[in-house]
Enzyme design. Structure first.
Site, PDB file in Angstrom:
ATOM      1  N   SER A 175      -4.605 -11.852  -0.597  1.00  0.00           N
ATOM      2  CA  SER A 175      -5.538 -11.636  -1.701  1.00  0.00           C
ATOM      3  C   SER A 175      -6.424 -12.850  -1.927  1.00  0.00           C
ATOM      4  O   SER A 175      -7.456 -12.750  -2.561  1.00  0.00           O
ATOM      5  CB  SER A 175      -4.769 -11.320  -2.976  1.00  0.00           C
ATOM      6  OG  SER A 175      -3.855 -12.348  -3.237  1.00  0.00           O
ATOM      7  N   HIS A 226      -7.863  -6.066   2.651  1.00  0.00           N
ATOM      8  CA  HIS A 226      -7.194  -6.276   1.363  1.00  0.00           C
ATOM      9  C   HIS A 226      -7.088  -4.962   0.590  1.00  0.00           C
ATOM     10  O   HIS A 226      -8.087  -4.396   0.164  1.00  0.00           O
ATOM     11  CB  HIS A 226      -7.963  -7.336   0.545  1.00  0.00           C
ATOM     12  CG  HIS A 226      -7.294  -7.680  -0.736  1.00  0.00           C
ATOM     13  ND1 HIS A 226      -7.975  -7.993  -1.890  1.00  0.00           N
ATOM     14  CD2 HIS A 226      -5.974  -7.768  -1.048  1.00  0.00           C
ATOM     15  CE1 HIS A 226      -7.111  -8.243  -2.849  1.00  0.00           C
ATOM     16  NE2 HIS A 226      -5.893  -8.114  -2.374  1.00  0.00           N
ATOM     17  N   GLU A 242     -10.896  -3.867   0.842  1.00  0.00           N
ATOM     18  CA  GLU A 242     -11.905  -4.874   1.158  1.00  0.00           C
ATOM     19  C   GLU A 242     -11.740  -5.237   2.634  1.00  0.00           C
ATOM     20  O   GLU A 242     -10.637  -5.578   3.066  1.00  0.00           O
ATOM     21  CB  GLU A 242     -11.713  -6.124   0.294  1.00  0.00           C
ATOM     22  CG  GLU A 242     -12.018  -5.888  -1.171  1.00  0.00           C
ATOM     23  CD  GLU A 242     -11.855  -7.142  -2.015  1.00  0.00           C
ATOM     24  OE1 GLU A 242     -12.836  -7.599  -2.611  1.00  0.00           O
ATOM     25  OE2 GLU A 242     -10.723  -7.673  -2.099  1.00  0.00           O
ATOM     26  N   ASN A 280     -11.016  -9.998  -6.524  1.00  0.00           N
ATOM     27  CA  ASN A 280     -10.310 -11.049  -7.260  1.00  0.00           C
ATOM     28  C   ASN A 280     -11.242 -12.133  -7.785  1.00  0.00           C
ATOM     29  O   ASN A 280     -10.926 -12.799  -8.771  1.00  0.00           O
ATOM     30  CB  ASN A 280      -9.193 -11.653  -6.410  1.00  0.00           C
ATOM     31  CG  ASN A 280      -7.951 -10.776  -6.453  1.00  0.00           C
ATOM     32  OD1 ASN A 280      -7.792  -9.960  -7.363  1.00  0.00           O
ATOM     33  ND2 ASN A 280      -7.073 -10.923  -5.490  1.00  0.00           N
TER      34      ASN A 280
HETATM   35  N1  CAA Z   1       3.157   6.854  -5.179  1.00  0.00           N
HETATM   36  C1  CAA Z   1       3.025   8.096  -5.687  1.00  0.00           C
HETATM   37  N2  CAA Z   1       2.735   8.332  -6.980  1.00  0.00           N
HETATM   38  C2  CAA Z   1       2.576   7.272  -7.783  1.00  0.00           C
HETATM   39  C3  CAA Z   1       2.689   5.946  -7.331  1.00  0.00           C
HETATM   40  C4  CAA Z   1       2.993   5.764  -5.947  1.00  0.00           C
HETATM   41  N3  CAA Z   1       3.112   4.538  -5.397  1.00  0.00           N
HETATM   42  N4  CAA Z   1       2.464   5.092  -8.370  1.00  0.00           N
HETATM   43  C5  CAA Z   1       2.216   5.872  -9.450  1.00  0.00           C
HETATM   44  N5  CAA Z   1       2.279   7.178  -9.095  1.00  0.00           N
HETATM   45  C6  CAA Z   1       2.079   8.358  -9.907  1.00  0.00           C
HETATM   46  C7  CAA Z   1       2.908   8.331 -11.151  1.00  0.00           C
HETATM   47  O1  CAA Z   1       4.236   8.720 -10.881  1.00  0.00           O
HETATM   48  C8  CAA Z   1       2.188   9.320 -12.023  1.00  0.00           C
HETATM   49  O2  CAA Z   1       2.568  10.634 -11.672  1.00  0.00           O
HETATM   50  P1  CAA Z   1       2.655  11.762 -12.796  1.00  0.00           P
HETATM   51  O3  CAA Z   1       1.244  11.949 -13.259  1.00  0.00           O
HETATM   52  O4  CAA Z   1       3.208  12.929 -12.051  1.00  0.00           O
HETATM   53  O5  CAA Z   1       3.565  11.207 -13.853  1.00  0.00           O
HETATM   54  C9  CAA Z   1       0.735   9.129 -11.634  1.00  0.00           C
HETATM   55  O6  CAA Z   1       0.740   8.408 -10.393  1.00  0.00           O
HETATM   56  C10 CAA Z   1      -0.018   8.369 -12.655  1.00  0.00           C
HETATM   57  O7  CAA Z   1       0.739   7.248 -12.992  1.00  0.00           O
HETATM   58  P2  CAA Z   1       1.089   6.883 -14.489  1.00  0.00           P
HETATM   59  O8  CAA Z   1       1.227   8.092 -15.340  1.00  0.00           O
HETATM   60  O9  CAA Z   1       2.221   5.910 -14.447  1.00  0.00           O
HETATM   61  O10 CAA Z   1      -0.093   6.058 -15.046  1.00  0.00           O
HETATM   62  P3  CAA Z   1      -1.637   6.062 -14.797  1.00  0.00           P
HETATM   63  O11 CAA Z   1      -2.235   7.406 -14.984  1.00  0.00           O
HETATM   64  O12 CAA Z   1      -2.107   4.939 -15.639  1.00  0.00           O
HETATM   65  O13 CAA Z   1      -1.867   5.656 -13.287  1.00  0.00           O
HETATM   66  C11 CAA Z   1      -2.273   3.652 -12.074  1.00  0.00           C
HETATM   67  C12 CAA Z   1      -1.263   4.544 -12.732  1.00  0.00           C
HETATM   68  C13 CAA Z   1      -2.897   4.380 -10.882  1.00  0.00           C
HETATM   69  C14 CAA Z   1      -1.498   2.452 -11.569  1.00  0.00           C
HETATM   70  C15 CAA Z   1      -3.401   3.298 -13.093  1.00  0.00           C
HETATM   71  O14 CAA Z   1      -2.834   2.843 -14.280  1.00  0.00           O
HETATM   72  C16 CAA Z   1      -4.326   2.243 -12.579  1.00  0.00           C
HETATM   73  O15 CAA Z   1      -5.252   2.521 -11.831  1.00  0.00           O
HETATM   74  N6  CAA Z   1      -4.101   0.977 -13.010  1.00  0.00           N
HETATM   75  C17 CAA Z   1      -4.862  -0.165 -12.555  1.00  0.00           C
HETATM   76  C18 CAA Z   1      -4.258  -0.634 -11.260  1.00  0.00           C
HETATM   77  C19 CAA Z   1      -5.007  -1.767 -10.676  1.00  0.00           C
HETATM   78  O16 CAA Z   1      -5.940  -2.314 -11.225  1.00  0.00           O
HETATM   79  N7  CAA Z   1      -4.568  -2.153  -9.483  1.00  0.00           N
HETATM   80  C20 CAA Z   1      -5.145  -3.285  -8.794  1.00  0.00           C
HETATM   81  C21 CAA Z   1      -4.361  -4.492  -9.113  1.00  0.00           C
HETATM   82  S1  CAA Z   1      -5.028  -5.915  -8.348  1.00  0.00           S
HETATM   83  C22 CAA Z   1      -4.417  -5.862  -6.791  1.00  0.00           C
HETATM   84  O17 CAA Z   1      -3.636  -5.049  -6.407  1.00  0.00           O
HETATM   85  C23 CAA Z   1      -4.907  -6.868  -5.835  1.00  0.00           C
HETATM   86  C24 CAA Z   1      -4.556  -8.261  -5.986  1.00  0.00           C
HETATM   87  O18 CAA Z   1      -4.857  -8.988  -5.080  1.00  0.00           O
HETATM   88  C25 CAA Z   1      -3.923  -8.833  -7.158  1.00  0.00           C
END
Ligand code: CAA
Length: 297
Positions: free
Chosen positions: A119, A142, A154, A192
């Site tokens: 990252s 990424h 990315e 990031n």
């Molecule tokens: N596989 C399958 N299903 C999954 C899953 C996975 N790995 N992770 C979550 N789900 C499912 C959940 O079980 C849920 O299913 P149901 O609707 O049947 O309950 C569904 O996806 C939605 O999840 P949630 O209800 O828990 O919550 P949500 O609607 O908020 O979605 C999320 C979850 C997609 C994570 C959303 O909150 C989101 O987009 N959050 C932001 C995530 C983000 O910004 N990620 C980037 C981080 S930075 C990074 O990764 C890079 C770095 O370098 C730091």
């Protein structure tokens, strides 16, 4: 160059998600972990995720076993020798990554493309651990957590990356169902570079008493339509991970916006890493789906 067989290094959160996504797109995948226990743990997560997708109808029930069948686990680097592309998602330790690439460079066929899911570390610095012929086949890929759900990848090029290799990597991203964005090898790439200062600023806002944990999160969630508020997202990404990324970016750019705030450092020192340790800006120990805000300031 068509990518049919993918090697994935590391079966943690990112590696397992990358492996699952490649297998779902129809590719054969070999995942390498350092122990078979870690491999099994990663595959258990993949199976859980595939089950969720099958239950929701995102994939057909028969596809669950089919996708799982395209993935094999190993503890041997040599089992990745004939892969068309290798995505490395091991811990963010530059020396370890360089040593792993050096060994792979000797084992793999000349055409294999090497990619890192780092990252914030420099792709160029990893690339120089391989022979000159491989260096033009070295890129960054990424992905974002959770990999099977997040639509972005990315695709990062160094000043030596071959154009045809780069285009194959962009096409590979599309085959995975992701939207690829092109970025140059600068610490943090696009996402990031913008996300980390924002997350760090949310901690500064909390430190300065601008608002409570819940109000800062609701502000960005409901006022800007973000799926998670910044403090919830910090817990999700991991406070230790964010601290580490911020330090790397601060060292690269020497700009205050990348400097980890004192509260972040104290929380990491105290073991409050977020969801993975049970506590961060919120306490997840009683009910992970309805966490309670911590008293931190
Ligand atoms: N596989 C399958 N299903 C999954 C899953 C996975 N790995 N992770 C979550 N789900 C499912 C959940 O079980 C849920 O299913 P149901 O609707 O049947 O309950 C569904 O996806 C939605 O999840 P949630 O209800 O828990 O919550 P949500 O609607 O908020 O979605 C999320 C979850 C997609 C994570 C959303 O909150 C989101 O987009 N959050 C932001 C995530 C983000 O910004 N990620 C980037 C981080 S930075 C990074 O990764 C890079 C770095 O370098 C730091």
């Amino acid at each position: 160059m068509e990518i049919r067989k993918v090697g994935v290094l590391g079966c943690g959160l990112m590696g397992s998600g990358i492996a699952q996504t490649c297998a779902t797109a129809g590719m054969d995948v070999v995942v390498r972990e350092v122990t078979s226990e870690l491999c099994e743990k990663g595959f258990a997560g993949i199976e859980k995720s595939l089950r969720k997708f099958a239950e929701k109808g995102t994939i057909k029930p028969e596809q669950e076993a089919e996708i799982r069948g395209r993935m094999t686990g190993t503890t041997e680097l040599k089992d990745l020798a004939d892969c068309d592309l290798i995505v490395e998602a091991i811990i963010e330790n530059l020396d370890l990554k360089r040593e792993t690439y050096r060994q792979l460079d000797e084992l793999c066929k000349p055409e294999t493309i090497f990619a890192s899911n780092t990252s914030s570390l420099s792709i160029t610095e990893m690339m120089t651990s391989t022979r000159p012929e491989r260096q033009q086949r070295f890129i960054g890929l990424h992905f974002f957590n959770p990999v099977p759900l997040m639509k972005l990848v990315e695709v990062v090029r160094t000043i030596l990356t071959d154009e045809a290799v780069y285009d194959s990597a962009v096409e590979f991203g599309r085959q995975l169902g992701k939207t690829p964005v092109r970025a140059d090898d600068r610490s943090g790439f696009i996402v990031n570079r913008l996300l980390v200062p924002y997350l760090l600023d949310s901690i500064r806002a909390l430190e300065e008493g601008v608002g409570s944990i819940v109000d800062i999160d609701n502000g960005m969630k409901l006022g800007c339509g973000h799926p998670m508020g910044p403090l919830t997202l910090l817990d999700f990404v991991g406070l230790d991970t964010t601290y580490y990324i911020a330090e790397i970016m601060f060292n690269e750019f020497r700009e205050r916006r990348f400097a980890p705030p004192p509260l972040l450092k104290r929380m990491v020192l105290a073991g409050l890493y977020g969801r993975k340790s049970g506590r961060g800006f919120y306490d997840y120990t009683a009910d992970a789906r309805n966490p309670t805000p911590m008293k931190l300031v």
